[in-house]
Design an enzyme around this catalytic site. Structure first.
Site, mmCIF file in Angstrom:
data_model
loop_
_atom_site.group_PDB
_atom_site.id
_atom_site.type_symbol
_atom_site.label_atom_id
_atom_site.label_comp_id
_atom_site.label_asym_id
_atom_site.label_seq_id
_atom_site.Cartn_x
_atom_site.Cartn_y
_atom_site.Cartn_z
ATOM 1 N N ASP A 24 -1.169 1.482 -4.024
ATOM 2 C CA ASP A 24 -2.117 0.500 -4.570
ATOM 3 C C ASP A 24 -3.483 1.128 -4.854
ATOM 4 O OD1 ASP A 24 -2.887 0.792 -1.911
ATOM 5 O OD2 ASP A 24 -3.455 -1.309 -1.678
ATOM 6 N N ASP A 62 -2.321 6.465 -3.408
ATOM 7 C CA ASP A 62 -1.148 5.801 -2.838
ATOM 8 C C ASP A 62 -0.749 4.650 -3.767
ATOM 9 O OD1 ASP A 62 -3.272 4.122 -2.253
ATOM 10 O OD2 ASP A 62 -2.489 3.505 -0.311
ATOM 11 N N ASP A 99 -5.885 2.545 -3.196
ATOM 12 C CA ASP A 99 -7.117 2.429 -2.403
ATOM 13 C C ASP A 99 -7.316 3.654 -1.513
ATOM 14 O OD1 ASP A 99 -5.162 1.889 -0.520
ATOM 15 O OD2 ASP A 99 -6.054 0.024 0.219
ATOM 16 N N SER A 118 0.808 -1.214 0.000
ATOM 17 C CA SER A 118 0.000 0.000 0.000
ATOM 18 C C SER A 118 0.850 1.276 0.000
ATOM 19 C CB SER A 118 -0.952 -0.045 1.200
ATOM 20 O OG SER A 118 -1.935 0.937 1.103
#
Length: 445
Positions: A244, A242, A246, A99
């Site tokens: 990834d 960010d 999400d 992440s």
């Protein structure tokens, strides 16, 4: 040893999270999902970290060794894995990502066949299987029973269609100049495509991933460069994701970085005005007091839960709600996605701007967050907070001074997060010095 933290299994790639752990974890997860198997296929995606190659190959090896077929789709946002797992009728989905963490960390997140993140009970079962040598040994197959793996590169289109379906059909982004900071991460292809196809004038920054520059001075964690670009290029709005994708951070046309709780509040009100808000809004215990005040003032009920977007989702399911999120930028529109999705949140904010015919700063200015101070303190060990002598008294003392305190350990790093909040913030720094000194003594001695 515990494997799972607040969001899957995460750690330094090649050290804690090496290829051996990844392979065995994949075998354990495969054994767990076999009981519920419908198609014998598991989907695997990743972000742009270099270590993703190592971990992906180990996961494929582990799954095929117990008879699973694997579909590899390469770099895609975490929410895309959740969506595609269900859309492609897979038994499970696996996302390889840490992440917002630096490139040298990585992680493994699991989704069930409906695209939902696994609950703690399921994670516990996978962890038990991981440490059970007999189960792992007996699950291995031979000859024609060994699974296959194939790489599919064109699934991005399915996700793009689903994202665009979340945007009102009567609107177009033609009037907006938008800057996207894709953090050299998983959304570097999909985010610009979506915004361009919906008609926006799009400028993209940090879209040259090299495996080592994900989240590096860019994206949702470092939106200052985006803020400078929004001002320089006179954009209407900037969106930072960010690694990834999400999470979402919004920058208004003045170059001001929006508070995550302000964003949650205005989006919740927008849903209510469209008669689309099904229940209470859910946010975490770290949310700003001004968010609750704003929502209640507008007749919207507000509930809190533990930190972590999976806890927000669990609470939403319990309440039959459809909107919630975290101050950090995880924003969940559960009518459109099974997890926080930065792209969907960005499109909803764009729709809000266009519908109201107002600037980003005018919309976000409706909520004035209370002053908060957050310190991430490095520690040598995570002691049980309830057993730390004098902590209850410290919290009580702060409460008497009208200061709300939240102290919690990071689920992925050796840190304690110290948060203080007050309507009048003038004494926060002084009080935080005392709090930091207290925890340094209690946790590093």
């Amino acid at each position: 040893m515990e494997l799972f933290g607040t969001d899957g299994v995460r750690g330094k790639a090649g050290d804690f999270l090496d290829s051996f752990l990844a392979m065995r974890l994949a075998m354990a997860a495969g054994i767990y999902f076999k009981d519920k198997s419908l198609t014998n296929n598991i989907l695997v995606g990743k972000d742009t970290r270099r270590s993703g190659y190592m971990i992906e190959n180990a996961i494929v090896s582990g799954l095929t060794s117990i008879g699973y077929n694997v579909i590899q789709i390469g770099p895609m946002p975490t929410p895309a894995i959740a969506f595609l797992t269900e859309d492609m009728r897979c038994d499970a989905g696996i996302m390889i990502s840490a992440s917002h963490n630096p490139y040298y960390d990585n992680g493994i997140k699991f989704f069930d066949s409906f695209g939902n993140k696994l609950n703690e009970e399921a994670e516990k079962k996978i962890e038990e299987i991981y440490f059970n040598n007999d189960l792992i040994e007996n699950a291995r197959v031979t000859m024609g029973e060994i699974g296959q793996a194939k790489r599919i590169d064109d699934v991005i289109g399915r996700y793009i269609v689903s994202i665009k379906n979340s945007f009102p059909k009567n609107l177009t982004l033609k009037s907006l100049r938008v800057i996207l900071d894709v953090a050299n991460g998983a959304s570097y292809k999909v985010a610009p495509t979506v915004f361009k196809e919906l008609g926006a004038e799009v400028i993209v920054i940090n879209d040259k991933p090299n495996g080592l520059n994900i989240n590096e001075n860019c994206g949702a964690l470092h939106p200052i460069n985006l803020a400078d670009e929004v001002k320089r290029l006179r954009a209407d709005v900037g969106f930072a994701f960010d690694g990834d994708a999400d999470r979402l951070v919004v920058v208004d046309e003045r170059g001001e970085v929006a508070n995550g709780d302000s964003l949650l509040g205005v989006l919740a009100l927008f849903l209510k005005e469209q008669n689309k808000l099904k229940s209470s809004v859910v946010a975490t215990s770290m949310s700003n007091g001004a968010l609750k005040e704003f929502l209640n003032k507008n007749g919207i009920d507000f509930q809190t839960c533990n930190v972590g977007d999976k806890f927000v989702l669990e609470k939403l399911k319990e309440l039959k709600g459809n909107f919630g999120g975290e101050q950090s930028g995880h924003i969940i529109f559960s009518d459109y996605a099974k997890t926080g999705d930065g792209l969907i949140a960005a499109l909803q904010f764009s729709a809000l701007m266009l519908t109201k015919k107002k600037s980003a700063s005018a919309i976000l200015g409706q909520i004035k967050p209370y002053p908060q101070l957050l310190v991430n303190l490095k520690i040598s060990e995570k002691k049980n907070l309830e057993k730390i002598k004098g902590l209850k008294e410290l919290i009580e003392e702060l409460k008497n001074k009208n200061i709300n305190a939240l102290f919690r350990y990071s689920g992925t790093e050796n840190l304690i997060r110290l948060l203080l909040e007050a309507k009048d913030g003038k004494n926060l720094e002084k009080e935080m010095k005392n709090v930091v000194a207290f925890f340094k003594k209690a946790l590093n001695d």
